[in-house]
Motif scaffolding. Structure first.
Motif, PDB file in Angstrom:
ATOM      1  N   LYS A   1      -5.008   4.711  -5.770  1.00  0.00           N
ATOM      2  CA  LYS A   1      -6.306   4.311  -5.060  1.00  0.00           C
ATOM      3  C   LYS A   1      -7.029   5.747  -5.056  1.00  0.00           C
ATOM      4  CE  LYS A   1      -5.578  -0.221  -3.521  1.00  0.00           C
ATOM      5  NZ  LYS A   1      -5.639  -1.195  -2.265  1.00  0.00           N
TER       6      LYS A   1
ATOM      7  N   ASN B   1       0.854  -1.206  -0.070  1.00  0.00           N
ATOM      8  CA  ASN B   1       0.011  -0.263   0.104  1.00  0.00           C
ATOM      9  C   ASN B   1       0.833   1.219  -0.067  1.00  0.00           C
ATOM     10  OD1 ASN B   1      -2.718  -0.719  -0.176  1.00  0.00           O
ATOM     11  ND2 ASN B   1      -2.720  -1.656   1.850  1.00  0.00           N
TER      12      ASN B   1
ATOM     13  N   TRP C   1      -1.656   3.464  -2.186  1.00  0.00           N
ATOM     14  CA  TRP C   1      -2.468   4.254  -1.699  1.00  0.00           C
ATOM     15  C   TRP C   1      -2.879   5.476  -2.486  1.00  0.00           C
ATOM     16  CZ3 TRP C   1      -2.184   9.675   0.063  1.00  0.00           C
ATOM     17  CH2 TRP C   1      -0.917  10.160   0.070  1.00  0.00           C
TER      18      TRP C   1
END
Length: 436
Positions: free
Chosen positions: A428, A421, A425
């Motif tokens: 996204k 992530n 992140w």
């Protein structure tokens, strides 16, 4: 005759390694290694291999490569690099080891504009390595930090490697740009931490605390240059322009700044700038063609499928597979330029990553960060060669400092593998449609 998979793999890989060992340039070695297979295999003709090469050039997205190189050359020739160094000096020069921090900070700023690590090493190194030596820094450290910080040019967006990766792997370039931002900043912070430790051990000097007037002057001088990543990355992420169009905008904007705003690029300079750009772009693009032909032959003999079957049967899981992928990219990056490595190794390992449920964007960031190490590790180590040449030292003399500086970067790579992530992140958040 019908060549078996094992024999084809042995001829292709063995021939390529032999040619590299006898100092044949990688782009030519990749092409020459395909000749014995074409001669032996009844199902192939030279025209098929040439067709694969030309098909790789028939890509609109790859036009971004020469235009980003042109933008970087215009910035170096147009003294825009000097403006960024002035800004980095007021932002970080007040810390212990001031010029070392300036070196890292200007690489981060330059990376956000040019997408080229070699342009960073050449442009910033010519100014900062002599300046650091003059201020009392050890020449080996000055060369090592310049070389290692320049690799952020391929990690912090925009990145030429990410453009090539997106074109070859059919991955969103905008998402790759966003995914590279956090790892790039983490590497920058890690390098600054290393500079701080060095400065405490060797008592490197502070440049001085800037006044508000100094800060304002530096920001005013570099403001127009700092708009470049906003135009480039913002335009791609916002869906306003394609990567190629953004590269053209970056080149045109750099030309306007150099010729009409700062007035440091003359019409006479353009000939040299265009020649250098064409020379470097032709090397990169030729490597793309020969690597595509080499990679297509590996796929023709089902080498990627065999590797997937072997890796799947071993059941390493996402973490183990990611480590192996990073290790392979690190190893290949020692000997081969990043672009042909992406085309050959990246296309082979993509099915492996997919089978291990590694997200394509995470796979890309692991590959690109791993390949960045190859820019400062012999025998390839192009950024290290450039920096060492500027500093007037042999590469072997600076390897100890390079190894020390690379350790925090290796920790960042392992963190990306452990916590995907870190890379995911921001894409996204900014481009959620990419993940639907």
């Amino acid at each position: 005759m019908i060549v078996s998979t094992g024999l084809a793999c042995a001829i292709l890989v063995g021939g390529f390694i032999l040619l590299v060992l006898i100092r044949v340039p990688v782009a030519f070695a990749l092409g020459i290694a395909t000749i014995p297979i074409v001669v032996l295999e009844l199902r192939l003709t030279p025209f098929i291999v040439l067709d694969r090469m030309f098909q790789s050039y028939n890509s609109f997205i790859l036009l971004a490569v020469p235009f980003f190189l042109l933008a970087a050359n215009l910035m170096n020739s147009g003294k825009i690099t000097d403006k960024l160094i002035d800004l980095a000096r007021v932002l970080t020069g007040w810390m212990p080891g001031g010029l070392g921090h300036v070196n890292v900070a200007v690489s981060m700023l330059f990376a956000g504009i040019s997408g080229s690590s070699t342009a960073d090493a050449a442009g910033c190194g010519k100014i900062l390595i002599p300046a650091m030596v003059k201020e009392g820094y050890d020449t080996r450290f000055a060369i090592a930090i310049t070389a290692c910080s320049s690799v952020m040019g391929v990690i912090i967006p925009p990145s030429i490697l990410m453009i090539v990766w997106g074109g070859v792997m059919q991955t969103s370039v905008g998402a790759l740009f966003l995914a590279g931002a956090t790892p790039g900043l983490m590497i920058g912070m890690a390098l600054m931490g290393t500079v701080y430790v060095y400065s405490k051990i060797y008592d490197y000097p502070i440049i001085g605390t800037p006044t508000m007037c100094d800060i304002w002057t530096a920001f005013k001088g570099s403001f127009l240059a700092l708009l470049t990543p906003i135009f480039v990355v913002g335009g791609i992420v916002g869906g306003i322009v394609t990567p190629t169009e953004s590269a053209i905008i970056a080149a045109a904007y750099s030309l306007i700044l150099g010729m009409f705003v700062y007035r440091t690029v003359s019409v006479r300079d353009l000939g040299t700038i265009f020649y250098d750009t064409g020379r470097f772009a032709s090397i990169s693009l030729f490597a793309i063609g020969s690597a595509s032909a080499f990679g297509w032959l590996l796929a023709f003999y089902n080498v990627p499928r065999l590797i997937v079957d072997v890796m799947t049967s071993l059941e390493f899981g996402p973490f183990g597979t990611s480590l192996i992928i990073a290790g392979l990219f690190l190893f290949f990056g020692l000997f081969i330029d990043a672009i042909p490595t992406i085309i050959i190794l990246g296309t082979v390992l993509l099915p492996v990553a997919t089978a291990a449920e590694i997200h394509p964007i995470v796979f890309a960031i692991i590959g690109i960060v791993s390949l960045a190490f190859g820019l400062v590790t012999p025998p390839y180590g192009l950024c290290l060669l450039i920096s060492a040449s500027i500093g007037g030292m042999n590469v072997v003399q600076v390897m100890r400092d390079v190894a020390i500086i690379l350790l925090p970067m290796l920790v960042i790579l392992i963190l990306i593998i452990l916590m995907p992530n870190i890379a995911l992140w921001l894409p996204k958040l900014m481009m959620p449609a990419t993940f639907n």
